[in-house]
Design a protein around this motif. Structure first.
Motif, PDB file in Angstrom:
ATOM      1  N   LEU A  48       1.244  -1.352   0.311  1.00  0.00           N
ATOM      2  CA  LEU A  48      -0.100  -0.101  -0.373  1.00  0.00           C
ATOM      3  C   LEU A  48       0.865   1.157   0.357  1.00  0.00           C
ATOM      4  O   LEU A  48       0.754   2.340  -0.892  1.00  0.00           O
ATOM      5  CB  LEU A  48      -1.387  -0.374   1.330  1.00  0.00           C
ATOM      6  CG  LEU A  48      -2.429   1.149   1.176  1.00  0.00           C
ATOM      7  CD1 LEU A  48      -2.823   0.510   0.784  1.00  0.00           C
ATOM      8  CD2 LEU A  48      -2.299   1.237   2.431  1.00  0.00           C
ATOM      9  N   VAL A  49       1.922   1.092   0.822  1.00  0.00           N
ATOM     10  CA  VAL A  49       2.555   2.796   0.454  1.00  0.00           C
ATOM     11  C   VAL A  49       3.405   3.178  -0.139  1.00  0.00           C
ATOM     12  O   VAL A  49       3.411   4.367  -0.759  1.00  0.00           O
ATOM     13  CB  VAL A  49       3.828   2.443   2.243  1.00  0.00           C
ATOM     14  CG1 VAL A  49       4.523   3.659   1.549  1.00  0.00           C
ATOM     15  CG2 VAL A  49       3.631   2.138   3.487  1.00  0.00           C
ATOM     16  N   ASP A  50       3.984   1.540  -0.665  1.00  0.00           N
ATOM     17  CA  ASP A  50       5.380   1.364  -2.287  1.00  0.00           C
ATOM     18  C   ASP A  50       3.905   1.516  -3.301  1.00  0.00           C
ATOM     19  O   ASP A  50       4.118   3.698  -3.981  1.00  0.00           O
ATOM     20  CB  ASP A  50       5.654  -0.107  -2.294  1.00  0.00           C
ATOM     21  CG  ASP A  50       6.579   0.345  -3.280  1.00  0.00           C
ATOM     22  OD1 ASP A  50       7.151   1.136  -2.948  1.00  0.00           O
ATOM     23  OD2 ASP A  50       6.647  -0.600  -4.114  1.00  0.00           O
ATOM     24  N   SER A  51       2.553   1.725  -3.105  1.00  0.00           N
ATOM     25  CA  SER A  51       1.830   2.316  -4.638  1.00  0.00           C
ATOM     26  C   SER A  51       1.332   3.726  -4.485  1.00  0.00           C
ATOM     27  O   SER A  51       1.355   4.018  -5.272  1.00  0.00           O
ATOM     28  CB  SER A  51       1.152   1.572  -4.261  1.00  0.00           C
ATOM     29  OG  SER A  51       1.235  -0.385  -4.778  1.00  0.00           O
ATOM     30  N   TYR A  52       0.758   4.109  -2.792  1.00  0.00           N
ATOM     31  CA  TYR A  52       0.087   5.305  -2.771  1.00  0.00           C
ATOM     32  C   TYR A  52       1.029   6.263  -2.342  1.00  0.00           C
ATOM     33  O   TYR A  52       0.224   7.844  -2.674  1.00  0.00           O
ATOM     34  CB  TYR A  52      -1.187   4.909  -2.707  1.00  0.00           C
ATOM     35  CG  TYR A  52      -1.465   3.576  -3.048  1.00  0.00           C
ATOM     36  CD1 TYR A  52      -2.074   4.490  -4.514  1.00  0.00           C
ATOM     37  CD2 TYR A  52      -2.082   3.270  -2.517  1.00  0.00           C
ATOM     38  CE1 TYR A  52      -2.765   3.394  -5.557  1.00  0.00           C
ATOM     39  CE2 TYR A  52      -3.047   1.984  -3.600  1.00  0.00           C
ATOM     40  CZ  TYR A  52      -4.009   1.932  -4.642  1.00  0.00           C
ATOM     41  OH  TYR A  52      -4.023   1.138  -5.351  1.00  0.00           O
ATOM     42  N   TYR A  53       1.924   6.655  -1.848  1.00  0.00           N
ATOM     43  CA  TYR A  53       2.670   7.046  -0.747  1.00  0.00           C
ATOM     44  C   TYR A  53       2.823   8.295  -1.552  1.00  0.00           C
ATOM     45  O   TYR A  53       2.883   9.718  -0.922  1.00  0.00           O
ATOM     46  CB  TYR A  53       3.763   6.998  -0.158  1.00  0.00           C
ATOM     47  CG  TYR A  53       5.425   7.009  -0.849  1.00  0.00           C
ATOM     48  CD1 TYR A  53       5.591   5.514  -1.707  1.00  0.00           C
ATOM     49  CD2 TYR A  53       5.924   7.495  -0.741  1.00  0.00           C
ATOM     50  CE1 TYR A  53       6.286   6.034  -1.946  1.00  0.00           C
ATOM     51  CE2 TYR A  53       7.085   7.894  -0.755  1.00  0.00           C
ATOM     52  CZ  TYR A  53       7.989   7.117  -2.155  1.00  0.00           C
ATOM     53  OH  TYR A  53       8.806   7.503  -2.494  1.00  0.00           O
ATOM     54  N   GLN A  54       3.559   8.354  -3.297  1.00  0.00           N
ATOM     55  CA  GLN A  54       3.462   9.249  -3.768  1.00  0.00           C
ATOM     56  C   GLN A  54       2.558  10.534  -3.795  1.00  0.00           C
ATOM     57  O   GLN A  54       2.429  12.080  -3.907  1.00  0.00           O
ATOM     58  CB  GLN A  54       4.551   9.189  -4.974  1.00  0.00           C
ATOM     59  CG  GLN A  54       5.982   8.685  -5.071  1.00  0.00           C
ATOM     60  CD  GLN A  54       7.221   8.489  -5.954  1.00  0.00           C
ATOM     61  OE1 GLN A  54       7.049  10.152  -5.793  1.00  0.00           O
ATOM     62  NE2 GLN A  54       7.048   6.994  -6.391  1.00  0.00           N
TER      63      GLN A  54
ATOM     64  N   PRO B  80       9.557  13.851  -0.097  1.00  0.00           N
ATOM     65  CA  PRO B  80      10.422  14.041   0.984  1.00  0.00           C
ATOM     66  C   PRO B  80      11.269  12.464   0.661  1.00  0.00           C
ATOM     67  O   PRO B  80      10.458  11.663   0.969  1.00  0.00           O
ATOM     68  CB  PRO B  80      10.287  13.488   2.803  1.00  0.00           C
ATOM     69  CG  PRO B  80       9.004  15.192   2.246  1.00  0.00           C
ATOM     70  CD  PRO B  80       8.242  14.558   0.393  1.00  0.00           C
ATOM     71  N   PRO B  81      12.675  12.414   0.373  1.00  0.00           N
ATOM     72  CA  PRO B  81      13.017  11.575   0.222  1.00  0.00           C
ATOM     73  C   PRO B  81      13.667  10.620   1.051  1.00  0.00           C
ATOM     74  O   PRO B  81      13.129   8.699   1.244  1.00  0.00           O
ATOM     75  CB  PRO B  81      15.031  11.786   0.101  1.00  0.00           C
ATOM     76  CG  PRO B  81      14.843  12.635   0.459  1.00  0.00           C
ATOM     77  CD  PRO B  81      13.508  13.364   0.539  1.00  0.00           C
ATOM     78  N   GLN B  82      12.812  10.627   2.378  1.00  0.00           N
ATOM     79  CA  GLN B  82      12.873   9.470   3.734  1.00  0.00           C
ATOM     80  C   GLN B  82      12.033   9.106   4.007  1.00  0.00           C
ATOM     81  O   GLN B  82      11.330   8.363   4.723  1.00  0.00           O
ATOM     82  CB  GLN B  82      13.216  10.277   5.058  1.00  0.00           C
ATOM     83  CG  GLN B  82      14.882  10.584   4.765  1.00  0.00           C
ATOM     84  CD  GLN B  82      15.624   9.281   4.036  1.00  0.00           C
ATOM     85  OE1 GLN B  82      15.703   8.470   5.008  1.00  0.00           O
ATOM     86  NE2 GLN B  82      16.725   9.892   3.320  1.00  0.00           N
ATOM     87  N   LEU B  83      10.328   9.668   3.304  1.00  0.00           N
ATOM     88  CA  LEU B  83       8.970   9.792   4.194  1.00  0.00           C
ATOM     89  C   LEU B  83       8.552   8.333   3.735  1.00  0.00           C
ATOM     90  O   LEU B  83       8.533   7.758   4.442  1.00  0.00           O
ATOM     91  CB  LEU B  83       8.455  10.404   3.177  1.00  0.00           C
ATOM     92  CG  LEU B  83       6.642  10.678   2.935  1.00  0.00           C
ATOM     93  CD1 LEU B  83       6.636  10.561   4.827  1.00  0.00           C
ATOM     94  CD2 LEU B  83       6.006  11.023   1.805  1.00  0.00           C
ATOM     95  N   LEU B  87       7.623   5.799   6.554  1.00  0.00           N
ATOM     96  CA  LEU B  87       6.182   4.940   5.890  1.00  0.00           C
ATOM     97  C   LEU B  87       6.515   3.311   6.963  1.00  0.00           C
ATOM     98  O   LEU B  87       5.338   2.802   7.145  1.00  0.00           O
ATOM     99  CB  LEU B  87       5.236   5.321   5.359  1.00  0.00           C
ATOM    100  CG  LEU B  87       4.674   7.372   4.895  1.00  0.00           C
ATOM    101  CD1 LEU B  87       4.645   7.718   3.662  1.00  0.00           C
ATOM    102  CD2 LEU B  87       3.857   7.546   6.096  1.00  0.00           C
ATOM    103  N   LEU B  88       6.884   3.095   6.204  1.00  0.00           N
ATOM    104  CA  LEU B  88       7.393   1.935   6.328  1.00  0.00           C
ATOM    105  C   LEU B  88       7.755   1.030   7.227  1.00  0.00           C
ATOM    106  O   LEU B  88       6.858   0.429   8.120  1.00  0.00           O
ATOM    107  CB  LEU B  88       8.260   1.257   5.311  1.00  0.00           C
ATOM    108  CG  LEU B  88       8.182   1.358   3.868  1.00  0.00           C
ATOM    109  CD1 LEU B  88       8.957   0.534   3.375  1.00  0.00           C
ATOM    110  CD2 LEU B  88       6.868   0.288   3.814  1.00  0.00           C
ATOM    111  N   LYS B  89       8.060   1.878   8.323  1.00  0.00           N
ATOM    112  CA  LYS B  89       8.012   1.493  10.160  1.00  0.00           C
ATOM    113  C   LYS B  89       7.340   1.652  10.857  1.00  0.00           C
ATOM    114  O   LYS B  89       7.161   1.112  12.062  1.00  0.00           O
ATOM    115  CB  LYS B  89       9.713   2.603  10.758  1.00  0.00           C
ATOM    116  CG  LYS B  89      10.816   2.779   9.890  1.00  0.00           C
ATOM    117  CD  LYS B  89      11.553   3.894  10.955  1.00  0.00           C
ATOM    118  CE  LYS B  89      12.894   4.164  10.431  1.00  0.00           C
ATOM    119  NZ  LYS B  89      13.718   5.305  10.727  1.00  0.00           N
TER     120      LYS B  89
END
Lengths: 223, 259
Positions: A48-54, B80-83, B87-89
């Motif tokens: 989910l993060v990988d797909s949508y965070y941007q 932001p490059p570390q974002l 989030l994964l943390k």
């Protein structure tokens, strides 16, 4: 008496006990995925993060008009998403779910406290050497125009542009009826075109002039 | 033309019977409106309305260029490059890390406490805040003494009302009471209660100018202390035999004040 965190393992046990109690209380609630192993849940979250965070960050930026606030909002949005991940019934609904959480967090955290101001100077557009100076100038003017656009027009437009949502999906996210969303999308683009070309004549200019004198036309919300 | 201004998307009839009546049924205003609502519209009546109409094609091209610019602008925003890593943390177990940080923080706190208590003498205002806090704890006791654990969402709601956040994973702190109170200057303070080994432990987050140093609670029954924070004061107070340092560490490591 009982201490909630004598050691880390005690803490973990306590968390398990509480979760068990909550599970027992809510055993009638049909939620998909509750019994899946934690690593599966984690993998789904990472996807989910990988797909949508941007996309979520970019919409947060247009929503908050401030990169630092946008970053905070995204952090909070995904934290909420992780906590209530089991309530996500379908992966296909994930994007709209995230955008809805984002808007709710923005309302909860910032809209009450922050004056509605335009941070035109606070632009975080990446320098792209492939763009010619006049292209960069155009993007800068467009950025300024979006920032000046009223929130009620900017919100659905950027949901369509950044999120790729349909009119129906935008209506659901904004809790508006479909006709209102269509009206706002129409006005948003018309107003942007007039702002970018102030000498324009025709229906776009009429919409802008109409808005300047009368905001009352067709802005109904769902009861 | 006033009638054009009134004819907004909601009022424009959609010609679902275009196949039987021919493509020329869409008038200019409807085309203009639909092009602006969604320039990527692929419905057949919309596409048919382009046939033999260079002016409409030009308008549609212009709106599509605008959309391309909007997409390009959004894509050019620097994420932001570390974002992503941050989030994964969220999904990683962090209790051990928190304990390490808490240990380090407690060492710093202990050194700071040793230094500050050697030099610090509370002002009259700070002593008044101390007294008001003890009075409040005694006054509120009937409400929290036998309270049962409450949902973390209720705690968050109270914290949010006072512009304070606690960055704690759910179930880390079992809170039995969360309420706003009038301690401090002009803004609301938060009173949380958790269950300790010897009775309730109160944690108060007070919007007031940070005091000059750590102040020990002086009371026949309670023990604890008031500790200055970045934008207010924090107090952890419990019964005489209670071990309060772990509560203090937990709160001081996770509190975020909004100024």
């Amino acid at each position: 008496m009982y201490s909630p965190w004598s050691t880390a393992s005690d803490l973990a046990k306590l968390g398990t006990i509480i979760q068990e109690q909550q599970r027992n209380k809510m055993s009638e609630t049909p939620v998909i995925g509750r019994n899946k192993p934690d690593n599966s849940r984690k993998r789904r979250y990472e996807t989910l993060v990988d797909s949508y965070y941007q996309d979520v960050y970019r919409y947060a930026y247009w929503l908050a008009r401030n990169p630092a606030v946008a970053e905070d909002l995204v952090q909070e949005t995904f934290l909420r998403a992780w906590r209530s991940f089991d309530s996500l019934q379908s992966e296909g609904a994930a994007k709209a779910w995230l955008f809805t959480i984002l808007r709710r967090e923005n309302a909860r955290m910032y809209e009450r406290y922050r004056p509605d101001m335009v941070d035109i100077d606070d632009v975080s557009i990446a320098e792209d050497d492939h763009n010619e100076p006049d292209q960069r100038q155009k993007l800068s003017e467009l950025h300024e125009a979006i920032m000046k656009l009223e929130k009620e027009y900017r919100d659905p437009l950027m949901l369509q542009i950044v999120g790729g949502f349909s009119g129906k999906e935008i209506a659901d996210i904004l809790d508006l009826n479909n006709n209102t969303v269509m009206t706002r999308l129409f006005r948003a683009r018309s107003k942007l075109r007039v702002m970018l070309d102030p000498d324009a004549v025709g229906p776009d200019a009429e919409v802008a002039a109409d808005d300047a004198s009368n905001e009352s036309t067709e802005l109904t919300t769902r009861p | 033309m006033p009638y054009q201004r009134q004819l907004l998307p909601a009022q424009i009839p959609m010609h679902k019977d275009a196949a039987t009546t021919g493509p020329a049924i869409m008038d200019d205003l409807e085309f203009h409106t639909r092009a602006h609502c969604n320039p990527d519209d692929t419905q057949q009546d919309f596409l048919d309305a382009l046939t033999g109409r260079a002016d409409r094609q030009q308008l549609l091209d212009e709106v599509r260029v605008l959309d391309q610019q909007l997409k390009a602008l959004s894509a050019s925003l620097t994420v932001p490059p570390q974002l992503k890593q941050s989030l994964l943390k969220t999904a990683q177990p962090s209790v051990i890390k928190r304990n390490i940080f808490a240990l380090a923080a407690s060492l710093v706190l202990a050194v700071g406490f040793a230094v500050s208590t050697m030099q610090y003498s509370p002002s009259a205002d700070e002593l008044a805040m101390h007294d008001a806090m003890i009075e409040h704890l005694v006054h509120e006791e009937p409400r929290y003494i036998d309270a049962q654990p409450i949902q973390w969402s209720e705690v968050e709601a109270v914290l949010a009302s006072a512009d304070i956040k606690l960055h704690l994973p759910e179930n880390t702190l079992i809170v039995t009471f969360a309420n706003l109170c009038g301690l401090g200057n002009n803004r609301r303070a938060v009173h949380l209660v958790a269950m300790g080994e010897h009775g309730p432990v109160s944690m108060l987050l007070i919007h007031s100018p940070p005091i000059g140093g750590n102040m020990e609670v002086r009371d026949n029954r309670f023990k604890g202390r008031i500790v200055p924070a970045s934008a207010g004061n924090m107090a952890v107070v419990g019964e005489k035999d209670e071990k309060l340092d772990k509560f203090e560490r937990l709160i001081s490591n996770s509190v975020q004040w909004s100024i």
